[in-house]
Each structure stands twice: as structure tokens, then as C-alpha cells.
Design an enzyme around this catalytic site. Structure first.
Site: not given
Ligand code: S3P
Length: 437
Positions: A174, A176, A322
Site C-alpha cells: 500500500s 498509503q 483503483d
Molecule cells: C493512494 C494509494 C492507493 C489508492 C488510493 C490513493 C495514494 O491506496 O487506492 O486511491 O495516494 O497513495 P492504498 O495505498 O491503500 O492501496
């Protein structure tokens, strides 16, 4: 405070052919969030052109303001008057993240590093999304992070400051989670290392480097050195590939169509959908490839043609996480089976996107089956218009709109106010492809 949104409905007449046009998309969501957050910690004014004015990113601007940072937002330009790494003021009220998971998770990392007490809250949808994935490693670094149900769900209460660097292997791939830890690492003693099972988007790493931070990437390991200052940014945000994917999908499913989306960001951690479309046989072209604001950018053109089914495995999933709901729509028009595996993360997005995508596409006649960690589509099927529901999930709403264009008859999509979460102007963009003035 969570306020219910006024409900909106989208009515689409299907059975289209020959949709064509060159239609731009708004700025990248991931980059807009990061530029606002990091700009607020920079030395002096950060200028962000083509900032995405979607509700998720507007939440981030409000969050930054609630920390005592002056933000000016004129048309598509945002000026963030940074006050340095220690320039935030302890917020007097809970910080409201709206429905934006990126805002909450990345801010958790930054607030864990800041010597203050803060509470991060979200709307009902965000309050159901897991935060232990960032809370646990931030606790290991020395922050106090509390949440509902044993620290798992928002609101999060954070007592930050005096962090120790850690080496952390993320249990889910992830961006994030990786970003939250790298951002906390800016304030930590020592070098923070994050090890991922699959490579995720690296916008945070690119932006930190542009702001003068030492960040090293070696295969699946990313290391960040602590810093005393962040240079301000002057950045032009490229178009969001996650929005462009819906317009390209129109060309993929509507016979005789040809769509070009100019100025789209092609971060290597985001281009999975293009690779998969090519594998399915799509007539896809990149034009005018360049680098803008430290990110690769190009104009993407897709011409309708026959597609064949494909298989997507776990290692490819983060680069198109996404885009998987709209891939399901594309797969309904491809010859043979399309199987997506290793995508259990879809179950903890704005909705359980495996369940909601399968439920709604079946109403339109798709042959799609849910798997524990993905889905299986048999194509091609002639879709028919239906009454469908967005479940307040922007990417599902847009996927259903694409399906509706290819379907016979009329489709009504309920609850489409959520389109503004990531793609304000989506209806107008579709309208332009349909020849509306
Ligand atoms: C994002 C990472 C993704 C994605 C989200 C935006 C980001 O989530 O689904 O729309 O900006 O880092 P995850 O890292 O939880 O997969």
C-alpha cells in the site's frame, strides 16, 4: 461533522457507437494531496498548479488550514504558505478528513512525527476503513496512536514526537502505508526503511527528493533520512491516470470510438491498466512523452478494437488498484475470461469493491463472479440498461457510467454526488465524447 450529501442521479442512454474526442482530466489526486501536505511543512510558499479540486483533496486543504497554515486557492492554483517542519500549530478541534483515506493515513504519519496532540476524524464511510495498518508501525516508532476497536478504526488520537526509525515490512502493498512511514521518518532518529511485497506508486519519494530529502530506493526497499528542512515546491500536477482510465475505457467498450486524454501522469506505480489493456490487444498509443514536475507524462490515445480476456495477479494489482472496477467493465466486452486475483485490498476501499462491482454489473447482464481476492468475468456479453447504485463510491459510479454507454437501453445510476470525490467534471467529459457542446 458528517453531512449527508444531496442525492444525485445520472441517466445514460446506451447503445452508442463512434464516440470520439480529445478530453483532458483534472490533476492527479495522489500528487495533489501530497503537495498540499508537504508544502505546509516547507520553507515558504509552495505553488501547486492544476491542483485537483475534488472533495478528497479539498479535505486535505482544510486539514492543513486547521494546523494554522495559510492556504490560497484560486481557480486551479493553490498557494500553501509553509512554516517549516515545526510550523504546525496544535489543532484545537478534531481534524476532519471527510471521506479521504489518503488524507487520514498520510496525515497520521506526519502528525506522529509532530510534537502535538491531534485527533483525525472522518465521515461514516471513512470511519469503517482500517487504520491499524498505519497505527501499528507508527506505534513501533514511538508515537501514541489510539483508535476505536483496539486502535483499528477512526477517529485516531495521536500524540506525536520523538520517533525512532524502524525497518518495517508492510503486510499489505500500500502506497498509503509506505508514505505514512516515510513521512514519519522525516522526524525520526535514524534512517527509516520500508520493505514492500510489491512496488507501489512512488509520488511521495519523488516529491521528498524534490524538496531536498535523502530518499533511497533499492528494489522493494525505500529508505528515508530525517531532515531539518523541506524546500518549498513549484509544481504542475499532471492529469490523473485513475480518471483518464474511465475515458479510455469508453473507447475500449464502445464500438468505433477513439479517445485521446492529454497530459496524463504515467508514474511507473500507476500504469498497470495500460499494460493490461495492451495485453488484452488494445490499440493504445502514447504521444508527446515528457517529464513534468518530476513525473513522466504523456497523451494517451485508445482506438476501439477487439479485446481478449486476461489474468491479473497480485504483483500487478498495486499499479492498477483503483482501475480494477473499470477493468471489470472492459472485460465484459472482451473475448474469453478475465480473472483478477490477489486484489483483496479492493474489499477495504470506499466500498467492498469486489462485492459492489459484481452486484451492480450483474444487474446490467454481466457474467461476473466474486472471488475472495478478486473477480472472474466471462465475455463478451451484451449489457442492458438497468437501475444501478453507486453505493456512494466514485469509482464504481464512473465504471457503471462506462458500462451504461456500451449497454442497450437506458441506465439510471443512483447516488452520483460522489463523482466529485475524484473527478469533478466527469459528466461534462463524457458529454464531450458524446458530442455535446
Ligand atoms: C493512494 C494509494 C492507493 C489508492 C488510493 C490513493 C495514494 O491506496 O487506492 O486511491 O495516494 O497513495 P492504498 O495505498 O491503500 O492501496
Amino acid at each position: 461533522m458528517s453531512v449527508a450529501r444531496a442525492s444525485k442521479t445520472l441517466l445514460i442512454k446506451g447503445g452508442r457507437e463512434g464516440l470520439a474526442g480529445r478530453v483532458g482530466v483534472p490533476g492527479d489526486k495522489s500528487i495533489s494531496h501530497r503537495a498540499a501536505m508537504l508544502g505546509s511543512l516547507g520553507e515558504g510558499t509552495t505553488r501547486i498548479r492544476n491542483f485537483l479540486p475534488a472533495s478528497d483533496c479539498l479535505s486535505t486543504l482544510e486539514v492543513v488550514r486547521s494546523l494554522g497554515i495559510e492556504v490560497e486557492h484560486n481557480q486551479d492554483e493553490v498557494l500553501v504558505h509553509g512554516r517549516g517542519l515545526m510550523g504546525w500549530r496544535e489543532p484545537v478541534r478534531p481534524i476532519e478528513c471527510g471521506g479521504s483515506g489518503t488524507t487520514m493515513r498520510l496525515m497520521a504519519g506526519l502528525l506522529a512525527g509532530s510534537p502535538m496532540y491531534s485527533v483525525l476524524a472522518g465521515n461514516a464511510q471513512l470511519s469503517r476503513r482500517p487504520m491499524d495498518r498505519v497505527a501499528e508501525p507508527l506505534r513501533l516508532m514511538g508515537a501514541t496512536v489510539l483508535g476505536r476497536e483496539d486502535g483499528k478504526y477512526p477517529p485516531l488520537a495521536i500524540l506525536g514526537g520523538r520517533l525512532q526509525a524502524i525497518l518495517y515490512k508492510t503486510p499489505v502493498a500500500s502506497a498509503q502505508v509506505k508514505s505514512a512511514l516515510l513521512l514519519a521518518g522525516l522526524f525520526a532518529h535514524g534512517v527509516t526503511s520500508v520493505v514492500e511485497s510489491a512496488t507501489t506508486r512512488d509520488h511521495t519519494e519523488r516529491m521528498l527528493r524534490a524538496m531536498g530529502v535523502e530518499v533511497e530506493t533499492q528494489g522493494e526497499v525505500v529508505r528515508v533520512h530525517p531532515t531539518a528542512r523541506l524546500e518549498s515546491l513549484d509544481i504542475s500536477v499532471p492529469g490523473d491516470i485513475s480518471s483518464a482510465a474511465f475515458l479510455l475505457a469508453v473507447a475500449a467498450v464502445v464500438p468505433g470510438s477513439r479517445v485521446t486524454v492529454p497530459g496524463v501522469g504515467l508514474n511507473p506505480g500507476r500504469v498497470g491498466i495500460l499494460r493490461v489493456l495492451e495485453r488484452m490487444g488494445a490499440d493504445l498509443h502514447l504521444h508527446n512523452e515528457r517529464v513534468e514536475g518530476g513525473e513522466p507524462v504523456a497523451d494517451i490515445e485508445l482506438r476501439h478494437g477487439p479485446l481478449k480476456g486476461t489474468r491479473v495477479e497480485a504483483d500487478e494489482v498495486p499499479s492498477m488498484i483503483d482501475e480494477l472496477p473499470v477493468l471489470a467493465v472492459i472485460a465484459t466486452q472482451a473475448e474469453g475470461a478475465t480473472e483478477v486475483r490477489g486484489a483483496g485490498e479492493l474489499r477495504v476501499k470506499e466500498t467492498d469493491r469486489i462485492a459492489t462491482t459484481v452486484e451492480e454489473l450483474r444487474r446490467m447482464g454481466a457474467s461476473i463472479e466474486a472471488l475472495p481476492d478478486g473477480f472472474l468475468v466471462e465475455g463478451p456479453t451484451r449489457l442492458h440498461g438497468a437501475h444501478v447504485e453507486s453505493h456512494d463510491d466514485h469509482r464504481l459510479a464512473m465504471s457503471l457510467a462506462v458500462a451504461a454507454l456500451a449497454a442497450d437501453g437506458e441506465t439510471t445510476i443512483e447516488d452520483t454526488a460522489c463523482l466529485d470525490d475524484s473527478f469533478p467534471g466527469f459528466e461534462q467529459a463524457l458529454g464531450r465524447l458524446m458530442g455535446d457542446k
